[in-house]
Write an enzyme that holds these catalytic residues in place. Structure first.
Site, mmCIF file in Angstrom:
data_model
loop_
_atom_site.group_PDB
_atom_site.id
_atom_site.type_symbol
_atom_site.label_atom_id
_atom_site.label_comp_id
_atom_site.label_asym_id
_atom_site.label_seq_id
_atom_site.Cartn_x
_atom_site.Cartn_y
_atom_site.Cartn_z
ATOM 1 N N SER A 12 0.846 -1.198 0.000
ATOM 2 C CA SER A 12 0.000 0.000 0.000
ATOM 3 C C SER A 12 0.875 1.238 0.000
ATOM 4 C CB SER A 12 -0.892 0.016 1.246
ATOM 5 O OG SER A 12 -1.376 1.334 1.451
ATOM 6 N N HIS A 37 -1.242 -1.363 -4.297
ATOM 7 C CA HIS A 37 -2.501 -1.023 -3.638
ATOM 8 C C HIS A 37 -2.537 0.483 -3.356
ATOM 9 C CE1 HIS A 37 -6.007 -2.047 -1.108
ATOM 10 N NE2 HIS A 37 -5.558 -1.144 -0.255
ATOM 11 N N ASP A 39 -4.670 3.597 -1.808
ATOM 12 C CA ASP A 39 -5.723 3.907 -0.834
ATOM 13 C C ASP A 39 -6.248 5.319 -1.002
ATOM 14 O OD1 ASP A 39 -5.999 1.526 0.817
ATOM 15 O OD2 ASP A 39 -3.930 1.901 1.440
ATOM 16 N N MET A 41 -8.874 8.121 0.303
ATOM 17 C CA MET A 41 -9.658 8.467 1.495
ATOM 18 C C MET A 41 -10.206 9.873 1.370
ATOM 19 S SD MET A 41 -7.106 7.105 4.427
ATOM 20 C CE MET A 41 -6.435 5.441 4.394
ATOM 21 N N MET A 72 -12.055 4.450 -0.095
ATOM 22 C CA MET A 72 -12.668 4.656 1.224
ATOM 23 C C MET A 72 -13.358 6.012 1.159
ATOM 24 S SD MET A 72 -9.491 3.088 3.362
ATOM 25 C CE MET A 72 -8.398 3.285 1.953
ATOM 26 N N GLY A 146 -8.747 3.870 7.425
ATOM 27 C CA GLY A 146 -8.473 5.291 7.637
ATOM 28 C C GLY A 146 -7.001 5.600 7.829
ATOM 29 N N PHE A 147 -6.267 4.638 8.366
ATOM 30 C CA PHE A 147 -4.858 4.899 8.671
ATOM 31 C C PHE A 147 -4.020 3.651 8.472
ATOM 32 C CE2 PHE A 147 -7.579 7.563 11.263
ATOM 33 C CZ PHE A 147 -7.080 8.827 10.980
ATOM 34 N N GLY A 148 -2.774 3.838 8.055
ATOM 35 C CA GLY A 148 -1.817 2.750 8.015
ATOM 36 C C GLY A 148 -1.248 2.517 9.407
ATOM 37 N N GLY A 149 -0.562 1.413 9.568
ATOM 38 C CA GLY A 149 0.179 1.157 10.806
ATOM 39 C C GLY A 149 -0.655 0.769 12.013
ATOM 40 N N ASP A 176 -6.574 -6.540 4.145
ATOM 41 C CA ASP A 176 -6.023 -5.184 4.206
ATOM 42 C C ASP A 176 -5.996 -4.685 5.647
ATOM 43 O OD1 ASP A 176 -5.125 -2.675 3.657
ATOM 44 O OD2 ASP A 176 -6.860 -2.060 2.471
ATOM 45 N N GLY A 177 -4.774 -4.478 6.147
ATOM 46 C CA GLY A 177 -4.603 -3.862 7.461
ATOM 47 C C GLY A 177 -3.796 -4.724 8.412
ATOM 48 N N GLY A 178 -2.636 -4.214 8.826
ATOM 49 C CA GLY A 178 -1.840 -4.909 9.836
ATOM 50 C C GLY A 178 -1.226 -6.221 9.375
ATOM 51 N N GLY A 198 1.282 -2.197 4.071
ATOM 52 C CA GLY A 198 1.860 -0.861 3.946
ATOM 53 C C GLY A 198 3.133 -0.753 4.746
ATOM 54 N N SER A 199 2.981 -0.555 6.048
ATOM 55 C CA SER A 199 4.164 -0.329 6.891
ATOM 56 C C SER A 199 5.128 -1.507 6.868
ATOM 57 C CB SER A 199 3.737 0.014 8.323
ATOM 58 O OG SER A 199 2.523 -0.563 8.658
HETATM 59 C C1 DX5 Z 1 -6.216 1.252 5.805
HETATM 60 C C2 DX5 Z 1 -5.734 1.056 4.374
HETATM 61 C C3 DX5 Z 1 -4.652 0.027 4.268
HETATM 62 C C4 DX5 Z 1 -3.436 0.394 5.068
HETATM 63 C C5 DX5 Z 1 -2.513 -0.762 5.188
HETATM 64 O O1 DX5 Z 1 -7.222 2.184 5.831
HETATM 65 O O2 DX5 Z 1 -6.798 0.629 3.552
HETATM 66 O O3 DX5 Z 1 -4.340 -0.282 2.945
HETATM 67 O O4 DX5 Z 1 -2.755 1.478 4.540
HETATM 68 O O5 DX5 Z 1 -1.420 -0.331 5.944
HETATM 69 P P1 DX5 Z 1 -0.754 -1.240 7.043
HETATM 70 O O6 DX5 Z 1 -0.221 -2.456 6.336
HETATM 71 O O7 DX5 Z 1 0.315 -0.358 7.600
HETATM 72 O O8 DX5 Z 1 -1.808 -1.620 8.058
HETATM 73 ZN ZN ZN Z 2 -6.422 -0.318 1.521
#
Ligand code: DX5
Ligand code: ZN
Length: 229
Positions: A12, A37, A39, A41, A72, A146-149, A176-178, A198-199
């Protein structure tokens, strides 16, 4: 051709250098990313703002493979044409984004893209049951968007339910996420084939030092498949 259910890693770019998206996309693909990917928002459906279709169009020439756009935003329908014209291969909308997700998926396919539907952690698998015939990808959120990490929320039961529901239909299950080396095995075993990270991908690297991107991608792939490539 048989449908590709092998594990695909989709970094991401929310975790990339926002001043350098083109070079970041090229770097992650060179380092082994399968999909990119993206994102989007809107500060309304989720409490954060990233970027829109103009940015997607600008980065498209820097992506050789699949551009996977995760919307999103609400509403979705007025913007589908713009994201399709920006060159998105997949456009994913949230089932929670409006009353007429069926129409939205039809419109995405009508615009020439593959149609994805995303589920927030609180939304059950059954929400997509009557959408599968017009769906190319189901995205299971393992964080609240809404947020990465953020910290991974275990959705294994939902993934298994979806995997059984999908059967041999040509529909991807994306997580998607974590997602990282610790959580990838769980989601892969439950039946996912596209892992967004992402992270866990961008950690430790940069455009001028992209090696860590490759190390991170290989480590996640190995965790998910048991094979280091
Ligand atoms: C969350 C996003 C994800 C996110 C993934 O709202 O849709 O794509 O950026 O990031 P990580 O892998 O850091 O959770
Ligand atoms: Zn995403």
């Amino acid at each position: 051709m048989t449908f590709d259910r092998s594990i695909k890693i989709a970094p991401s770019i929310l975790a990339a250098d926002f001043a350098n998206f083109g070079a970041e996309c090229e770097a992650i693909e060179a380092q082994g990313a399968d999909w990119v990917h993206v994102d989007v928002m809107d500060g309304h459906f989720v409490p954060n703002i990233s970027f829109g279709p103009t940015t997607c169009a600008a980065i498209r020439p820097h992506i050789k493979g699949i551009m996977d756009v995760h919307l999103m935003i609400a509403p979705v329908d007025p913007y589908i044409e713009a994201f399709a014209n920006a060159g998105a291969d997949f456009i994913t909308a949230h089932v929670e984004a409006g009353a007429h997700i069926h129409r939205t998926l039809q419109a995405i396919r009508g615009a020439g893209a593959k149609a994805g539907v995303a589920l927030n952690p609180g939304t059950p698998a059954s929400a997509v049951e009557h959408l599968l015939d017009i769906t190319d990808l189901v995205c299971v959120m393992t964080v609240n968007p809404g947020f990465g990490g953020q910290k991974f929320i275990d959705m294994s039961d939902k993934i298994k339910t979806l995997r059984a529901m999908i059967g041999d239909r040509p529909i991807h299950i994306e997580i998607d996420g974590g997602v990282d080396v610790n959580t990838a095995p769980t989601v892969a075993q439950a039946g996912a084939d596209v892992l967004v990270a992402g992270s866990a991908v961008f950690r430790g690297g940069s455009v001028s030092n992209p090696g860590p991107y490759g190390d991170n991608i290989r480590a996640i792939r190995e965790a998910a498949t048991g094979v280091y490539v």
